[in-house]
Scaffold this motif. Sequence first.
Motif, PDB file in Angstrom:
ATOM      1  N   LYS A  17       0.834  -1.210   0.000  1.00  0.00           N
ATOM      2  CA  LYS A  17       0.000   0.000   0.000  1.00  0.00           C
ATOM      3  C   LYS A  17       0.870   1.263   0.000  1.00  0.00           C
ATOM      4  N   VAL A  18       1.930   1.254   0.817  1.00  0.00           N
ATOM      5  CA  VAL A  18       2.852   2.397   0.842  1.00  0.00           C
ATOM      6  C   VAL A  18       3.529   2.537  -0.522  1.00  0.00           C
ATOM      7  N   GLU A  19       3.981   1.425  -1.064  1.00  0.00           N
ATOM      8  CA  GLU A  19       4.648   1.445  -2.372  1.00  0.00           C
ATOM      9  C   GLU A  19       3.745   2.034  -3.446  1.00  0.00           C
ATOM     10  N   ASN A  20       2.500   1.604  -3.486  1.00  0.00           N
ATOM     11  CA  ASN A  20       1.571   2.113  -4.497  1.00  0.00           C
ATOM     12  C   ASN A  20       1.295   3.605  -4.306  1.00  0.00           C
ATOM     13  N   GLY A  21       1.213   4.036  -3.044  1.00  0.00           N
ATOM     14  CA  GLY A  21       0.994   5.458  -2.777  1.00  0.00           C
ATOM     15  C   GLY A  21       2.155   6.307  -3.252  1.00  0.00           C
ATOM     16  N   ILE A  22       3.365   5.871  -2.955  1.00  0.00           N
ATOM     17  CA  ILE A  22       4.563   6.621  -3.379  1.00  0.00           C
ATOM     18  C   ILE A  22       4.656   6.660  -4.900  1.00  0.00           C
ATOM     19  N   LYS A  23       4.364   5.557  -5.550  1.00  0.00           N
ATOM     20  CA  LYS A  23       4.398   5.525  -7.017  1.00  0.00           C
ATOM     21  C   LYS A  23       3.411   6.534  -7.599  1.00  0.00           C
ATOM     22  N   SER A  24       2.219   6.560  -7.052  1.00  0.00           N
ATOM     23  CA  SER A  24       1.191   7.477  -7.538  1.00  0.00           C
ATOM     24  C   SER A  24       1.599   8.928  -7.334  1.00  0.00           C
ATOM     25  N   GLN A  25       2.118   9.244  -6.156  1.00  0.00           N
ATOM     26  CA  GLN A  25       2.479  10.629  -5.834  1.00  0.00           C
ATOM     27  C   GLN A  25       3.692  11.105  -6.626  1.00  0.00           C
ATOM     28  N   VAL A  26       4.708  10.245  -6.758  1.00  0.00           N
ATOM     29  CA  VAL A  26       5.896  10.623  -7.536  1.00  0.00           C
ATOM     30  C   VAL A  26       5.509  10.887  -8.987  1.00  0.00           C
ATOM     31  N   SER A  27       4.719   9.997  -9.569  1.00  0.00           N
ATOM     32  CA  SER A  27       4.339  10.191 -10.973  1.00  0.00           C
ATOM     33  C   SER A  27       3.475  11.441 -11.149  1.00  0.00           C
ATOM     34  N   TYR A  28       2.580  11.700 -10.183  1.00  0.00           N
ATOM     35  CA  TYR A  28       1.700  12.864 -10.295  1.00  0.00           C
ATOM     36  C   TYR A  28       2.486  14.163 -10.228  1.00  0.00           C
ATOM     37  N   TYR A  29       3.331  14.324  -9.204  1.00  0.00           N
ATOM     38  CA  TYR A  29       4.032  15.593  -9.017  1.00  0.00           C
ATOM     39  C   TYR A  29       5.143  15.790 -10.044  1.00  0.00           C
ATOM     40  N   PHE A  30       5.759  14.693 -10.475  1.00  0.00           N
ATOM     41  CA  PHE A  30       6.776  14.815 -11.524  1.00  0.00           C
ATOM     42  C   PHE A  30       6.124  15.278 -12.829  1.00  0.00           C
ATOM     43  N   THR A  31       5.006  14.650 -13.185  1.00  0.00           N
ATOM     44  CA  THR A  31       4.316  14.995 -14.434  1.00  0.00           C
ATOM     45  C   THR A  31       3.706  16.389 -14.360  1.00  0.00           C
ATOM     46  N   GLU A  32       3.215  16.772 -13.201  1.00  0.00           N
ATOM     47  CA  GLU A  32       2.675  18.115 -13.003  1.00  0.00           C
ATOM     48  C   GLU A  32       3.723  19.170 -13.345  1.00  0.00           C
ATOM     49  N   LYS A  33       4.959  18.912 -12.981  1.00  0.00           N
ATOM     50  CA  LYS A  33       6.029  19.881 -13.205  1.00  0.00           C
ATOM     51  C   LYS A  33       6.643  19.765 -14.601  1.00  0.00           C
ATOM     52  N   ASN A  34       6.820  18.539 -15.099  1.00  0.00           N
ATOM     53  CA  ASN A  34       7.619  18.328 -16.307  1.00  0.00           C
ATOM     54  C   ASN A  34       6.841  17.863 -17.530  1.00  0.00           C
ATOM     55  N   GLY A  35       5.584  17.508 -17.361  1.00  0.00           N
ATOM     56  CA  GLY A  35       4.815  17.032 -18.503  1.00  0.00           C
ATOM     57  C   GLY A  35       4.821  15.511 -18.589  1.00  0.00           C
TER      58      GLY A  35
END
Length: 267
Positions: A117-135
């Motif tokens: 559950k922690v792993e899936n949360g971190i994956k979701s958050q990293v991808s969201y904030y990275f894409t928010e900034k960089n596309g």
Amino acid sequence: VAFPDRLRHSALTHILSDDNIACVNELLNLTQDFPKIDITATKACSSKQKNLLIDNEAYAKEILKQTSYYSLIGGYKDIFKNPTTKKYKDGTRFEDIVELYYFDELLRQLFLRYLIKVENGIKSQVSYYFTEKNGKNQKEYLDTSNYNYSGKKNQRDIDRLIKILEGYVTKPTDYHYINHSQKKYGNVPLWVLTNALTFGNISKMYMLLPQDIQIKVSRNYQCINEKQMVSILAVLVKFRNVCAHGERLFTYRTCLLYTSPSPRDCS
């Protein structure tokens, strides 16, 4: 973990010497390469006893075939032994060691459920904030300029990470959703890729991201700053690997350091 009474029935009591390979071979009976030992030899082994009771030899034999002597006895005997005499404490049964083994197995399953559950949360958050900034274009997470590319160690780690990421998006993989995205769109967004990454991969990626993205991710967790998140993820990856690889968990310790949040972090 409780065993059925049928596994505890009285039988001839045998003593297992944990360092006598002849006794081990008799119990394992793995292949014809191991000489078979008759009851006389088994009794001889018992005379060199280490004080471990085996109430059900057939059960012990079957368990050792399934789990291996090293994994079971080698991994879980210590708390049952007298540190001075090196013998098992009086009354210690083979079943006691088996029950501890299965307890640890259940503990690993419980830990792994929540670690995922922690792993899936971190994956979701990293991808969201990275894409928010960089596309969403895959070239962005393959670009060293979008990471904290300073210092030789970071540079080596980032180059290594990008090479791993490239392996997923530049050639066919075992993941149909990545192959579909490659074929149909010629692009694999990070939110598609992250599901195929290991916890170790995403933990390393978080560690190498610019601080602004790290802060956004860490704010999803109460009283944890970005530096603490780096160390927490490193520790959790260690524990996840222990659980996933079936190693002993209940006594596991890591040398990695973690600084607990201060009241200021929670304000």
